[in-house]
Design a protein around this motif. Structure first.
Motif, PDB file in Angstrom:
ATOM      1  N   GLN A 154      -6.121   6.403  -4.642  1.00 26.79           N
ATOM      2  CA  GLN A 154      -5.767   5.698  -5.876  1.00 26.79           C
ATOM      3  C   GLN A 154      -4.584   6.373  -6.554  1.00 26.79           C
ATOM      4  O   GLN A 154      -3.604   5.738  -6.926  1.00 26.79           O
ATOM      5  CB  GLN A 154      -6.961   5.679  -6.833  1.00 26.79           C
ATOM      6  CG  GLN A 154      -6.640   4.930  -8.117  1.00 26.79           C
ATOM      7  CD  GLN A 154      -7.630   5.203  -9.246  1.00 26.79           C
ATOM      8  OE1 GLN A 154      -8.237   6.263  -9.320  1.00 26.79           O
ATOM      9  NE2 GLN A 154      -7.791   4.237 -10.122  1.00 26.79           N
ATOM     10  N   GLY A 197       0.840  -1.198   0.000  1.00 25.75           N
ATOM     11  CA  GLY A 197       0.000   0.000   0.000  1.00 25.75           C
ATOM     12  C   GLY A 197       0.867   1.236   0.000  1.00 25.75           C
ATOM     13  O   GLY A 197       2.040   1.188  -0.386  1.00 25.75           O
ATOM     14  N   ARG A 248      -2.977  -2.936  -6.105  1.00 23.88           N
ATOM     15  CA  ARG A 248      -4.347  -3.106  -5.634  1.00 23.88           C
ATOM     16  C   ARG A 248      -4.530  -2.950  -4.128  1.00 23.88           C
ATOM     17  O   ARG A 248      -5.630  -3.110  -3.619  1.00 23.88           O
ATOM     18  CB  ARG A 248      -4.870  -4.472  -6.063  1.00 23.88           C
ATOM     19  CG  ARG A 248      -4.633  -4.781  -7.535  1.00 23.88           C
ATOM     20  CD  ARG A 248      -5.665  -5.687  -8.121  1.00 23.88           C
ATOM     21  NE  ARG A 248      -5.276  -6.194  -9.418  1.00 23.88           N
ATOM     22  CZ  ARG A 248      -5.421  -5.505 -10.552  1.00 23.88           C
ATOM     23  NH1 ARG A 248      -5.915  -4.283 -10.528  1.00 23.88           N
ATOM     24  NH2 ARG A 248      -5.038  -6.037 -11.698  1.00 23.88           N
ATOM     25  N   ALA A 252     -10.963  -3.688   2.460  1.00 25.45           N
ATOM     26  CA  ALA A 252     -11.072  -4.669   1.379  1.00 25.45           C
ATOM     27  C   ALA A 252     -11.275  -6.041   2.004  1.00 25.45           C
ATOM     28  O   ALA A 252     -10.915  -6.278   3.157  1.00 25.45           O
ATOM     29  CB  ALA A 252      -9.820  -4.653   0.530  1.00 25.45           C
ATOM     30  N   GLN A 310      -2.282  -9.585  -3.066  1.00 23.83           N
ATOM     31  CA  GLN A 310      -3.052  -9.333  -4.284  1.00 23.83           C
ATOM     32  C   GLN A 310      -2.271  -9.801  -5.515  1.00 23.83           C
ATOM     33  O   GLN A 310      -1.105 -10.146  -5.419  1.00 23.83           O
ATOM     34  CB  GLN A 310      -3.346  -7.840  -4.433  1.00 23.83           C
ATOM     35  CG  GLN A 310      -4.210  -7.246  -3.335  1.00 23.83           C
ATOM     36  CD  GLN A 310      -3.397  -6.706  -2.175  1.00 23.83           C
ATOM     37  OE1 GLN A 310      -2.207  -7.021  -2.022  1.00 23.83           O
ATOM     38  NE2 GLN A 310      -4.021  -5.905  -1.338  1.00 23.83           N
ATOM     39  N   ILE A 340      -5.735   2.236  -2.071  1.00 24.70           N
ATOM     40  CA  ILE A 340      -6.314   2.702  -3.324  1.00 24.70           C
ATOM     41  C   ILE A 340      -7.732   3.219  -3.137  1.00 24.70           C
ATOM     42  O   ILE A 340      -8.218   4.015  -3.932  1.00 24.70           O
ATOM     43  CB  ILE A 340      -6.281   1.564  -4.370  1.00 24.70           C
ATOM     44  CG1 ILE A 340      -6.330   2.134  -5.785  1.00 24.70           C
ATOM     45  CG2 ILE A 340      -7.424   0.573  -4.177  1.00 24.70           C
ATOM     46  CD1 ILE A 340      -5.551   1.427  -6.800  1.00 24.70           C
ATOM     47  N   ALA A 341      -8.396   2.786  -2.072  1.00 30.23           N
ATOM     48  CA  ALA A 341      -9.799   3.160  -1.913  1.00 30.23           C
ATOM     49  C   ALA A 341     -10.004   4.462  -1.146  1.00 30.23           C
ATOM     50  O   ALA A 341     -11.124   4.929  -1.015  1.00 30.23           O
ATOM     51  CB  ALA A 341     -10.554   2.028  -1.223  1.00 30.23           C
ATOM     52  N   CYS A 363     -10.141  -1.145  -6.804  1.00 30.54           N
ATOM     53  CA  CYS A 363      -8.843  -1.845  -6.760  1.00 30.54           C
ATOM     54  C   CYS A 363      -8.535  -2.549  -8.068  1.00 30.54           C
ATOM     55  O   CYS A 363      -7.381  -2.804  -8.374  1.00 30.54           O
ATOM     56  CB  CYS A 363      -8.786  -2.824  -5.594  1.00 30.54           C
ATOM     57  SG  CYS A 363      -9.714  -4.347  -5.824  1.00 30.54           S
ATOM     58  N   ASP A 378     -11.335  -7.819  -4.160  1.00 29.16           N
ATOM     59  CA  ASP A 378     -10.742  -7.320  -2.931  1.00 29.16           C
ATOM     60  C   ASP A 378     -11.524  -6.158  -2.335  1.00 29.16           C
ATOM     61  O   ASP A 378     -12.255  -6.339  -1.383  1.00 29.16           O
ATOM     62  CB  ASP A 378      -9.266  -6.950  -3.127  1.00 29.16           C
ATOM     63  CG  ASP A 378      -8.481  -6.990  -1.807  1.00 29.16           C
ATOM     64  OD1 ASP A 378      -8.967  -7.624  -0.867  1.00 29.16           O
ATOM     65  OD2 ASP A 378      -7.394  -6.399  -1.719  1.00 29.16           O
ATOM     66  N   CYS A 379     -11.441  -4.974  -2.948  1.00 31.03           N
ATOM     67  CA  CYS A 379     -12.044  -3.825  -2.269  1.00 31.03           C
ATOM     68  C   CYS A 379     -13.563  -3.856  -2.294  1.00 31.03           C
ATOM     69  O   CYS A 379     -14.210  -3.330  -1.414  1.00 31.03           O
ATOM     70  CB  CYS A 379     -11.541  -2.521  -2.882  1.00 31.03           C
ATOM     71  SG  CYS A 379     -12.307  -2.099  -4.463  1.00 31.03           S
ATOM     72  N   HIS A 412      -5.243  -1.727  -0.383  1.00 33.80           N
ATOM     73  CA  HIS A 412      -6.471  -0.998  -0.086  1.00 33.80           C
ATOM     74  C   HIS A 412      -6.287   0.515   0.102  1.00 33.80           C
ATOM     75  O   HIS A 412      -7.271   1.248   0.154  1.00 33.80           O
ATOM     76  CB  HIS A 412      -7.195  -1.612   1.107  1.00 33.80           C
ATOM     77  CG  HIS A 412      -8.630  -1.210   1.184  1.00 33.80           C
ATOM     78  ND1 HIS A 412      -9.510  -1.399   0.130  1.00 33.80           N
ATOM     79  CD2 HIS A 412      -9.357  -0.597   2.143  1.00 33.80           C
ATOM     80  CE1 HIS A 412     -10.701  -0.930   0.462  1.00 33.80           C
ATOM     81  NE2 HIS A 412     -10.642  -0.432   1.680  1.00 33.80           N
TER      82      HIS A 412
END
Lengths: 252, 640, 246
Positions: free
Chosen positions: B171, B49, B77, B246, B72, B81-82, C63, C57-58, B79
């Motif tokens: 992201q 991350g 990917r 996630a 992942q 990213i969220a 993601c 995942d998310c 988390h």
């Protein structure tokens, strides 16, 4: 007991990314034509050559509307272009060479991209639904093959006169009128189908060429898409006037 | 659950002296590794991350031999990213009175005086470099027409210090770190191991020297040795089963490191985010957060009457309770996260909640639409409204949104010193996985800041000090073998139970238990109940779990089962920590400790400390790290 | 609602794979597509069967981990939506739904619906970055960026790397993915020094991975959950041409 650290490498067996091409491997020069993008550029440039040719070819064909003599004069002029500076048929031969090269390269690029595409998807989908009308997908390759077959027929018919009722020893206008005689309606039909196919091919192809050369964007597309459609439509109409006029007896 | 109290623990790495000089001092006193030696030193970084990705990339740039791991299929990917809102930085580009000191002050206060001053000051100091770094990497932050960066005020801050990239700041920052990481992979300094899960820490001679991982594709158990190990494996909010995390987020890496000697600090500190989309049914697998910015224009209300089943549009104005505006007239709908969350829970507990199961409150844009016009509302919140409609099938322009709080972030984590080193020498912990900077409550837009501060700037300096003091000799093969056997034994045990309940069904039950008894409001009674119930459920898990398939293949059930097993153990420690900390602070609300208005009441006399838990076979051992405040005076928060 | 699922099952890379039919009953329209599969998998596990492996995942559409071809369309027919955000209310009771993995040679199937997309990482490794070591950056305000450029760069940068573009492309091309990154960095001043070498290296890597060529069909942008525009591909083509003209 001790274990040492293996420096710089994985200490345990690690599934290597299956002979995956590592990034940044130096590529040999001259890869441009070998690259998928390079091939697309070849398609775009050769396509542009052919579109220009088609436009002038169409304009020439329409001379038949002015009468057989006008058409024959035009056919003759093509052969005597720039005389006496260059020999008889020199310019036409040059144009023909350029066209043959274009056709060959266009087809080479298309075939090698199609082969690439097939290799890129070895397992097909059970269900697949197009979300972009599937227009370009089906029309371009299927249409391209149809057009190629037609060009062979077309050359045999009207250029070499092999399958033309008037044969090779006749004037171009005679061959044209005889070729599209009402009795040979199926020839006209083939011609119509082929010309429509060319139109559909170009409707996508012209825009696609701009996109491939990196000149398209969503603002310009507002002009480019209609332009491609317009050129395609003009060509279809322009090419269909002479044969239909002959078949239906307007031009005799 | 019994615990004993051990000796106090202290951070010995933070220099003394004026707070604004401490990081400079530490950077200078930290030993340097000779450039030629760096490539002979291996560092393992687990997690990709913001913290792990940026750390691995930076260590690679410095010339270390880095091994990076993530569960992942791609490091992009993770988390982080969220994250939607933004990232704080004390740039003071607005000239609105912001400064490093003010960001430091706000963060200490926002953390309800349960974070270390030295760490927080450094975080604020480094924040300005993060923005420079991200911009240079091509992170497309929002800009103004003059070409300069736009900022906004976020989470109730009085200055405009939050940089953002539409609703996708996490992201864009993560992709920046990911790209830097891939650049190092191409350069050969970082070896990337995707779809690998860390299952144990190798401790040899008292030092962290490697990890045991499972290749999630082949099932192979691998050992990876190194000179130092960095954990950047995120938070443990999924102990509640439903959270905004996630699905794959888990506690396994930090929990197993804890079992190997790393102290776990403040496990009970969890942040509950007030604006999430409520649960719609039993099958619900995760919760989706909606940006807090919605509270700027939306009004929160519930019906005055209990069990009112009328459609929201049929409830007249005088029968609506705009409870946040009523209770907190000056902050209204913009009260901090923990307060908004608890207030929602209270009205729902009174039986006035709306939607399925009565677990929701309305967030109504009717007045905003009337005042600003639909277009203006659409321009501001269009994408959020769309997201809401996609999930619920309801159109928030016509029907008020329903929201409910959800677990969002865990402030607790492995204990680290100023150097971000845990109690196991050579084990560094960064990002959400450590406990260090947010105290008992994290401010909005501070998580991204901490992850990147740790990864780009702090860890690469402090880890050098540890590595320069090496080399630490060969790794004890017995320690490696023991860890490997332990991992294999656990996997075999999970596969051999062959009961009739899925790991997910246990996880759901554990999560519900934690939410009910150790969620937004905790009481001695509820926590004792949880502490009784968790061991029973864990017992049932080990008797009755069903794990299909084998260990030698991609087996998502097995992965899940291993993670759930660790959640049980963590859940128990969380409840114990929450029980022992009988004060309320930040995200930890003990019903017994509130003032006359029902607000969280800190007990600084007894609890101005970090609770660092040591794992021991005889039950947890509590080590207290006293917190001292030289710069920010301790006060009670008030948002009335 | 009750549904019939036809799902691609493949135990591993060496297995040939096949479509297997499942009946699922009492599906709530408020469920997400993946929650519907969760429920099916729970049942399969208890019955001692192997559950369907799929990546996710998310579960909030950012993601890029999830992705399956649903009724012939990557991520299903709902536009601008990832599989995890697709809800069952968009299907009719009694529907038959086919579910397949992304199909492309550079995305080999790992198991069932799980594919290996590491080829995307290698395309980024080839040049999808700005070379700026940590700590070396100048002040963020030292280079102003036109708002329009920043916004366009952002649009390109929203790519989540899910691979739906490749799955939808009749040629199995990764052009939209590659072009999105090239465009993102091409539009920003910070990306200029490496602009042409980046385009060349990334396009060549894309070819080397075995992706097909772009024939401008537009299938990719139609299924892209983030709506990445075909303009990015024109930008990539332009940069690639310039790089080769040098």
């Amino acid at each position: 007991m001790t274990a040492t650290i293996e420096r710089g490498a994985a200490t345990a067996p690690v599934a290597s990314p299956k002979a995956a091409p590592s990034a940044r491997t130096p590529k040999k020069s001259g890869r441009f034509l070998g690259s998928s993008n390079g091939k697309k550029v070849v398609m775009a440039v050769t396509g542009a050559v052919m579109v220009i040719f088609l436009l002038s070819h169409m304009a020439g064909n329409l001379k038949i509307v002015l009468g057989k003599d006008a058409f024959n004069e035009y056919a003759h002029a093509l052969r005597t272009m720039l005389e006496p500076y260059v020999p008889y048929r020199a310019m036409l031969t040059l144009v023909e060479i350029a066209l043959v090269v274009s056709v060959v390269l266009h087809m080479w690029a298309a075939i090698s991209l199609a082969r690439r595409a097939r290799q890129a998807r070895p397992v097909k989908y059970v269900a697949k639904k197009s979300q972009a009308n599937g227009y370009a997908t089906h029309i371009m390759r299927f249409g391209g093959i149809t057009i190629a077959l037609f060009v062979i027929w077309h050359l045999l018919d009207l250029t070499f006169g092999v399958v033309n009722p008037k044969g090779f020893d006749s004037t171009p206008a005679d061959r044209m009128v005889a070729g599209f005689d009402a009795s040979r309606w199926w020839v006209t039909l083939i011609y119509v189908v082929a010309v429509v196919m060319v139109g559909l091919h170009l409707r996508h192809g012209i825009w696609s060429g701009f996109q491939t050369l990196g000149w398209a964007n969503h603002t310009r597309n507002r002009a480019l898409r209609p332009l491609a459609g317009l050129v395609a439509a003009v060509l279809v109409v322009g090419f269909l006037i002479p044969p239909l006029a002959i078949t239906f007896g307007v031009i005799k | 659950m019994n615990y004993t109290e051990g000796p106090e623990i202290r951070d010995t790495k933070a220099p003394s002296g004026p707070i604004e000089e401490r990081w400079e001092k530490r950077k200078f006193s930290a030993k340097l590794v000779n450039p030629a030696n760096k490539r002979k030193l291996t560092v393992i970084v687990v997690g990709t991350g913001l913290a792990g990705g940026s750390a691995a990339a930076t260590l690679g740039e410095l010339g270390y031999n880095v091994k990076s791991f993530c569960y992942q299929d791609s490091p992009r990917r993770a988390h982080s990213i969220a994250a939607q809102g933004g990232i704080n930085a004390a740039k003071n580009y607005r000239g609105d009175g912001d400064s490093v000191y003010r960001l430091f002050y706000d963060t200490v206060k926002g953390g309800d005086f349960r974070a270390r001053e030295s760490n927080v000051y450094r975080l604020a100091e480094v924040s300005v470099n993060i923005i420079d770094q991200a911009v240079a990497q091509g992170v497309p932050f929002a800009r103004e027409y003059g070409g300069l960066l736009d900022t906004r005020s976020f989470g109730g801050a009085q200055v405009s210090r939050t940089f953002y990239a539409r609703g996708q700041t996490g992201q864009q920052l993560l992709l920046g770190a990911y790209q830097a990481l891939e650049r190092q992979v191409a350069a050969g300094t970082v070896t990337m191991h995707t779809r690998h899960e860390m299952l144990d820490l190798i401790v040899s001679d008292g030092r962290a020297r490697g990890i045991i991982v499972r290749d999630m594709v082949t099932g192979e158990i691998e050992r990876h040795l190194a000179d130092a190990v960095v954990l950047a494996t995120g938070g443990y909010g999924n102990v509640f089963y439903l959270s905004t995390n996630a699905k794959g987020c888990n506690t396994t890496a930090i929990w197993r490191a804890h079992e190997r000697g790393a102290y776990f600090a403040n496990p009970c500190y969890t942040q509950i985010h007030p604006t999430c989309i409520p649960v719609s049914g039993e099958y619900q697998s995760k919760l989706t957060l909606m940006s807090e910015s919605l509270r700027n224009d939306g009004r929160v209300w519930v019906p005055l009457k209990k069990n009112d089943t009328r459609a929201p549009g049929d409830i007249p104005e005088e029968e609506r309770d705009y409870y946040l505006e009523r209770i907190y007239p000056s902050f209204g709908n913009l009260v901090p996260r923990d307060i908004a969350s608890r207030a929602a829970k209270n009205v729902c507990d009174e039986g006035r909640g709306v939607g399925p199961g009565g677990l929701g409150v309305y967030l109504d844009f009717r007045d905003a639409i009337a005042r600003l016009g639909r277009d203006a509302v659409e321009k501001k919140y269009g994408n959020l409204f769309e997201m809401y409609e996609r999930i619920t099938g309801e159109n928030p322009y016509d029907v008020p949104m329903r929201i409910y709080p959800a677990v969002h972030y865990t402030m607790g984590g492995l204990w680290v010193d100023y150097d971000l080193q845990s109690t196991v020498p050579g084990l560094f912990v960064i990002g959400e996985a450590n406990f260090s900077d947010h105290g008992a409550n994290r401010l909005g837009a501070s998580a991204l800041m901490q992850g990147l501060a740790d990864g780009y700037f702090v860890l690469p300096t402090t880890i050098g000090d540890y590595l320069a003091s090496g080399p630490y000799g060969d790794v004890d093969e017995e320690a490696v073998a023991e860890a490997e056997v332990k991992v294999r034994t656990k996997i075999d045990r999970l596969l051999s139970v062959n009961g009739d309940r899925t790991p997910d069904s246990f996880h759901r039950e554990l999560g519900k238990l934690m939410w009910d008894f150790c969620g937004m409001e905790r009481t001695e009674e509820s926590l004792r109940k949880a502490l009784d119930r968790i061991p029973e459920l864990r017992e049932e898990f080990w008797q009755n779990v069903k794990v299909s398939g084998t260990a030698e293949e991609l087996n998502q059930v097995l992965e899940k089962a291993g993670r759930v097993a660790d959640f049980f153990d963590l859940a128990e420690l969380m409840c114990l920590d929450a029980l022992v900390r009988s004060e309320s602070c930040g995200g930890h609300f003990r019903a017994e400790s509130q003032d006359a208005d029902g607000e969280a009441l800190r007990d600084d006399e007894h609890f101005a400390h970090v609770s660092a838990w040591e794992h021991s076979p005889d039950g947890p051992v509590l080590h207290k790290e006293p917190l001292e405040y030289e710069y920010v005076k301790m006060t009670q928060r008030s948002y009335k | 609602m009750n549904l019939t699922l036809k799902v691609w099952r493949q135990s591993g890379p060496k297995d040939a794979g096949r479509m297997v039919t499942y009946r699922v009953e009492d599906v709530s329209p408020d469920m997400s597509f993946l929650e519907m599969l969760d429920v099916l998998n729970e049942r399969l596990i208890v019955e001692g069967d192997d559950p369907i492996a799929f990546d996710h995942d998310c579960r909030e559409g950012i993601c890029g981990m999830c992705g399956m071809v649903i009724n012939g369309v990557p991520h299903g027919e709902q536009r601008a939506t990832t599989t995890c955000q697709l809800h069952m209310r968009h299907f009719e009771d009694g529907a038959v739904i086919t579910i397949e993995p992304w199909r492309a040679a550079p995305f080999p199937v790992v198991k069932d619906l799980v594919v290996d997309r590491s080829s995307f990482d290698r395309i980024i490794q080839a040049g999808g970055f700005v070379s700026v070591p940590a700590g070396s950056a100048p002040d963020a305000h030292s280079v102003p960026v036109r708002k329009e450029d920043a916004d366009d760069a952002f649009d390109a940068a929203t790519c989540i790397g899910c691979g739906a573009c490749v799955a939808a492309c009749p040629n199995g091309s990764a052009s939209l993915f590659t072009a999105a990154k090239i465009t993102h960095l091409s539009l920003l001043p910070q990306g200029q020094p490496e602009r042409l070498t980046r385009a060349k290296a990334m396009v060549e890597q894309m070819d080397a991975e075995g992706f097909g060529g772009c024939t401008n069909t537009g299938e990719c942008t139609a299924v892209c959950p983030k709506g990445i525009s075909l303009d990015t591909i024109a930008q990539m083509n332009s940069d690639y041409l310039k790089a080769n003209a040098k």
